[in-house]
Design an enzyme around this catalytic site. Sequence first.
Site, PDB file in Angstrom:
ATOM      1  N   ASP A 122      23.067  15.317  37.085  1.00 34.67           N
ATOM      2  CA  ASP A 122      22.339  16.164  38.044  1.00 34.67           C
ATOM      3  C   ASP A 122      22.663  17.653  37.873  1.00 34.67           C
ATOM      4  O   ASP A 122      21.755  18.486  37.762  1.00 34.67           O
ATOM      5  CB  ASP A 122      22.683  15.724  39.473  1.00 34.67           C
TER       6      ASP A 122
ATOM      7  N   ASN B 217      19.325  16.989  52.644  1.00 40.19           N
ATOM      8  CA  ASN B 217      20.693  17.471  52.392  1.00 40.19           C
ATOM      9  C   ASN B 217      21.071  18.570  53.388  1.00 40.19           C
ATOM     10  O   ASN B 217      22.237  18.890  53.540  1.00 40.19           O
ATOM     11  CB  ASN B 217      20.822  18.021  50.970  1.00 40.19           C
TER      12      ASN B 217
ATOM     13  N   THR C 292      19.667  13.888  47.166  1.00 43.85           N
ATOM     14  CA  THR C 292      20.888  13.116  46.905  1.00 43.85           C
ATOM     15  C   THR C 292      21.410  12.315  48.098  1.00 43.85           C
ATOM     16  O   THR C 292      21.521  11.091  48.023  1.00 43.85           O
ATOM     17  CB  THR C 292      21.994  14.063  46.407  1.00 43.85           C
TER      18      THR C 292
ATOM     19  N   HIS D 160      14.631  18.409  41.980  1.00 38.29           N
ATOM     20  CA  HIS D 160      14.144  17.113  42.458  1.00 38.29           C
ATOM     21  C   HIS D 160      14.002  17.248  43.953  1.00 38.29           C
ATOM     22  O   HIS D 160      14.418  18.261  44.523  1.00 38.29           O
ATOM     23  CB  HIS D 160      15.142  16.007  42.091  1.00 38.29           C
TER      24      HIS D 160
ATOM     25  N   ASP E 120      24.495  10.722  39.303  1.00 35.03           N
ATOM     26  CA  ASP E 120      23.521  11.517  40.050  1.00 35.03           C
ATOM     27  C   ASP E 120      22.461  12.122  39.132  1.00 35.03           C
ATOM     28  O   ASP E 120      22.786  12.691  38.087  1.00 35.03           O
ATOM     29  CB  ASP E 120      24.276  12.630  40.797  1.00 35.03           C
TER      30      ASP E 120
ATOM     31  N   ASP F  10      20.264   8.206  42.087  1.00 35.93           N
ATOM     32  CA  ASP F  10      19.541   8.503  43.321  1.00 35.93           C
ATOM     33  C   ASP F  10      18.132   9.041  43.091  1.00 35.93           C
ATOM     34  O   ASP F  10      17.237   8.828  43.904  1.00 35.93           O
ATOM     35  CB  ASP F  10      20.352   9.484  44.187  1.00 35.93           C
TER      36      ASP F  10
ATOM     37  N   HIS G 213      19.877  20.542  36.777  1.00 36.97           N
ATOM     38  CA  HIS G 213      19.483  21.731  37.536  1.00 36.97           C
ATOM     39  C   HIS G 213      19.672  22.989  36.689  1.00 36.97           C
ATOM     40  O   HIS G 213      18.841  23.894  36.702  1.00 36.97           O
ATOM     41  CB  HIS G 213      20.353  21.880  38.788  1.00 36.97           C
TER      42      HIS G 213
HETATM   43 ZN    ZN Z   1      21.353  13.701  43.416  1.00 31.96          ZN
END
Ligand code: ZN
Length: 452
Positions: free
Chosen positions: A189, A91, A70, A336, A34, A237, A193
């Site tokens: 991922d 999401n 995602t 993202h 991810d 992704d 973040h």
């Molecule tokens: Zn993701």
Amino acid sequence: MKLLVILLFSGLITACRGNSSYSLPPKLLLVSFDGFRADYLQNYDFPHLQNFIKEGVLVEHVKNVFITKTFPNHYSIVTGLYEESHGIVANSMYDVITGKHFSDMNYKDPFWWNEAVPIWVTNQLQENRSSAAAMWPGTDIPIRNTTPSYFMNYNSSVSFEERLNNITTWLSNSSPPVTFATLYWEEPDASGHKYGPEDKDNMRRVLKEIDDLIGDLVHKLKMLGLWENLNVIITSDHGMTQCSKDRLINLDLCINRSDYTLIDLTPVAAILPKINKTEVYNKLKNCSSHMNVYLKEDIPARFYYQHNDRIQPVVLVADEGWTIVLNKSSSKLGDHGYDNSLPSMHPFLAAHGPAFHKGYKHNTINNVDIYPMMCHILGLKPHPNNGTFGHTKCLLVDQWCIKLPEAIGIVIGALLVLTILTCLMIITQNRLSAPQPFSRLQLQDDDDPLID
Ligand SMILES: [Zn+2]
Ligand SMILES: *[C@@H]1O[C@H](CO)[C@@H](O)[C@H](O)[C@H]1NC(C)=O
Ligand SMILES: *[C@@H]1O[C@H](CO)[C@@H](O)[C@H](O)[C@H]1NC(C)=O
Ligand SMILES: *[C@@H]1O[C@H](CO)[C@@H](O)[C@H](O)[C@H]1NC(C)=O
Ligand SMILES: *[C@@H]1O[C@H](CO)[C@@H](O)[C@H](O)[C@H]1NC(C)=O
Ligand SMILES: *[C@@H]1O[C@H](CO)[C@@H](O)[C@H](O)[C@H]1NC(C)=O
Ligand SMILES: *[C@@H]1O[C@H](CO)[C@@H](O)[C@H](O)[C@H]1NC(C)=O
Ligand SMILES: *[C@@H]1O[C@H](CO)[C@@H](O)[C@H](O)[C@H]1NC(C)=O
Ligand SMILES: *[C@@H]1O[C@H](CO)[C@@H](O)[C@H](O)[C@H]1NC(C)=O
Ligand SMILES: *[C@@H]1O[C@H](CO)[C@@H](O)[C@H](O)[C@H]1NC(C)=O
């Protein structure tokens, strides 16, 4: 001559392989790390991944789908559909008609997933084949009443090692055989973040861990004798971009919270007005010069993000690196979800196995192109989708495709041949036309009074 030799050899090889690998159904393992931004590959060391690529193919940029989040992008990879067509448009979602909510804590209602058919379901409907999954989004849900024969319920605490052990066990001894498998991992991922992609020291450490996991994956497949016959795709992704607490867009400064319901916040906000929609739009449209504000019907066509009830009447899209907030306090260092034409939002794709060339690099494909390619490898009939199989032909050994160096070679070759032929013609003509009886005629033609 050379072509003849190649043809002869490939014929021989096919004949030799006739018994062993050709009689087995093709197998594919699809892996996602991810938030693996495409240019991490250029900016950090990945010894294990680079070895994998050396023996396989690399697509340097994969253009993903808007919004670059995602759940939506993982579903596009396995369906070949834009978000408006597969129905996982964020999401966090709300369906006005049923009043249902979707979030990463509450995603298990098949209602959300049933607008499309993912490849593991199609694969499973083939006789003598089954699918297996280690936590790819959607694989623990009965979509079209079908889950993979082997799957895990999503639990982020389960280690990569356990996911890998179980998926490879399923790949090596199940009956009917597992021919399609997926493996999902939450990094890089989570760290992207937390630290932001510009935090080189932390990202170097995290990305080295990812590379070690890829090393473990290859080692495990080799130990189990799966490596030679299994096709493996490693992709992601979306990417990640740097954010800052100095780049915030505070909606509270522009509109009263009681005027709307907030379905999703940042970097793409989904707004369901409680008062007159035009009024909400007018309050928001001048809110920040670092955010685009769209009425649903005016969302740019290039996003393919309009024709679904789950897309809300007003959509806000922050500029790269900007964060939409209600409270000034909250902010992440990396995020993202932004415009899918931004290179920072793109992941990469690498692949290895009997279906793929060895040592081939390709510039770009769309993530919706992965689905028709996977269907081709597995011999499945794809559902209608938004991908283009032709975009991936150069990656595949069984497809004819002209690559750039070859194309240049062919053009130069053709020009050479043409030049030689022309020269020969001129020479022979000169010889034949020694007395030149036509030259006078030509002169006379030039004197044609009509031309004046
Ligand atoms: Zn993701
Ligand atoms: C295929 O396998 C059979 C039995 O295992 C064997 O008799 C035959 O020679 C093999 N053919 C080739 C081309 O390898
Ligand atoms: C499925 O497997 C069984 C037993 O191995 C075999 O008899 C049958 O022909 C297979 N069917 C197909 C379509 O491959
Ligand atoms: C992995 O396999 C082991 C052994 O079969 C099992 O005990 C464990 O629950 C599996 N892990 C997951 C997450 O399914
Ligand atoms: C998630 O996995 C961890 C580690 O294997 C385990 O301790 C925990 O019980 C699991 N949680 C659920 C809800 O299954
Ligand atoms: C927001 O709207 C509510 C209800 O209309 C009102 O009571 C409140 O004063 C408003 N707040 C602001 C800051 O305008
Ligand atoms: C919403 O507001 C606009 C202008 O403020 C007005 O023209 C329109 O009629 C209103 N629509 C409704 C449904 O009230
Ligand atoms: C809002 O934007 C419009 C068009 O960009 C502009 O004409 C107007 O002056 C702006 N209003 C405010 C209050 O900034
Ligand atoms: C606003 O921030 C405060 C303090 O950080 C927090 O308690 C509150 O839940 C936040 N409100 C919203 C709507 O996020
Ligand atoms: C994407 O594919 C679906 C299924 O074929 C189709 O309904 C939709 O119109 C396509 N979208 C675009 C933009 O072509």
